[in-house]
Motif scaffolding. Structure first.
Motif, PDB file in Angstrom:
ATOM      1  N   SER A   1      48.189   0.394  43.495  1.00 53.97           N
ATOM      2  CA  SER A   1      47.937   0.164  42.426  1.00 53.97           C
ATOM      3  C   SER A   1      47.067  -1.476  42.518  1.00 53.97           C
ATOM      4  O   SER A   1      46.388  -1.659  43.477  1.00 53.97           O
TER       5      SER A   1
ATOM      6  N   LEU B   1      51.983  -4.142  36.128  1.00 54.06           N
ATOM      7  CA  LEU B   1      51.080  -2.939  35.858  1.00 54.06           C
ATOM      8  C   LEU B   1      49.533  -3.643  34.575  1.00 54.06           C
ATOM      9  O   LEU B   1      48.799  -2.982  35.049  1.00 54.06           O
TER      10      LEU B   1
ATOM     11  N   SER C   1      47.322  -5.332  36.074  1.00 54.73           N
ATOM     12  CA  SER C   1      46.278  -4.771  36.897  1.00 54.73           C
ATOM     13  C   SER C   1      45.491  -3.547  36.624  1.00 54.73           C
ATOM     14  O   SER C   1      44.273  -4.015  36.802  1.00 54.73           O
ATOM     15  N   TRP C   2      45.891  -2.803  35.436  1.00 55.78           N
ATOM     16  CA  TRP C   2      44.641  -2.779  34.087  1.00 55.78           C
ATOM     17  C   TRP C   2      44.187  -3.000  33.809  1.00 55.78           C
ATOM     18  O   TRP C   2      42.751  -3.188  34.228  1.00 55.78           O
TER      19      TRP C   2
END
Length: 301
Positions: A174, A28, A31-32
């Motif tokens: 996501s 994650l 991904s951000w």
């Protein structure tokens, strides 16, 4: 190995196992960062007006969404039309005119499978493959096009266009690499979101049916075909845009003792050169007038 990896990634993005969900969670932070980078890229672009109506059809996630039959249906409605796409999976690079609207000018290895579908199904359209969409647009204008359909070009924020996005359902929302989304639908960017079953629906026609068929498919997420399939001897899946060798196709026919291979149009354009018995699962779409009204209103501005 490559084939197994492709299928693993498709499962990871769209129907993740428990272990894959853990991997997605761990990724994650990346991904951000990726999503922030894509937002900065979007904000840094200024849309260039090419003085021609440009319509982009695509989706925000990786993998198949039904955009090829949707573009085919939309482009078939208009005259003096051009279809421009990158030509993913082709064994060429640079700009090629696949069809001048009267004649197909190259083979599928140069064009790629999706461009050849457009050239055959929208026979009066100019079809151009080019990694550089701007060069493709300029070439289409030079050839007399009045309206351009861009295949999968939402991310080309430096081109003035109408963006139509196909809504693709996923259990993972996501951005890459944690999820399947290449980009977000930015609040500052106008786009029209359409959904299969609401704004367009698939119509399936089985052509050249035999009583013993083996399914052969090299499309993204081939399990999408299951609800349209007749009875088949076997299902043989390859990675998206796979280039077939005649021997590997013959091996399937011989192994199954089948009378024909059941394929979609995407694979038909690559396999027809082998002269083997093919049955065609021809997937088309019927488009609600809602989408055409949006396009026509955009063109009238």
């Amino acid at each position: 190995m490559h084939k197994k990896l492709v299928f693993w990634v498709e499962e990871y993005f769209y129907n993740p196992s428990f272990i894959q969900k853990i991997i997605s969670f761990v990724l994650l932070p990346l991904s951000w960062i990726y999503c922030f980078f894509m937002y900065v890229k979007f904000k840094s672009k200024i849309a260039e007006d090419f003085g021609i109506d440009i319509i982009s059809i695509g989706n925000l996630s990786v993998g198949g969404s039904g955009k090829t039959p949707l573009v085919t249906a939309l482009a078939s409605r208009y005259k003096n039309v051009a279809i421009i796409l990158r030509g993913y999976g082709r064994k060429s690079s640079g700009l090629y005119v696949v069809s001048n609207g009267a004649k197909i000018l190259c083979g599928v290895e140069v064009s790629g499978d999706e461009a050849m579908i457009y050239a055959q199904k929208v026979s009066e359209a100019i079809v151009i493959v080019s990694e550089n969409r701007k060069k493709g647009i300029l070439k289409a204008k030079e050839m007399g096009a009045k309206i351009v359909f861009l295949d999968d070009a939402y991310s080309k924020h430096d081109i003035k266009k109408l963006d139509i996005l196909i809504d693709v359902e996923s259990k993972n929302l996501s951005c890459l690499p944690s999820g399947p989304f290449r980009e977000r639908l930015w609040s500052q960017k106008e786009a029209v979101v359409v959904k299969e079953g609401t704004h367009f629906k698939r119509v399936v026609e089985l052509k050249n049916k035999s009583d013993k068929m083996s399914l052969l498919s090299a499309i993204a997420r081939p399990q999408r075909l299951d609800k349209y399939l007749p009875e088949v001897v076997s299902k043989n899946y390859f990675e998206d845009h796979h280039s077939f060798a005649k021997d590997e196709v013959l091996d399937i026919l011989r192994r199954d003792n089948s009378k024909s291979l059941l394929v979609t149009y995407k694979d038909f354009v690559k396999l027809e050169q082998f002269g083997l018995p093919l049955s065609l699962l021809d997937l088309q779409v019927e488009v609600d007038e809602y989408i055409f009204k949006i396009i026509d209103n955009y063109r009238g501005k």
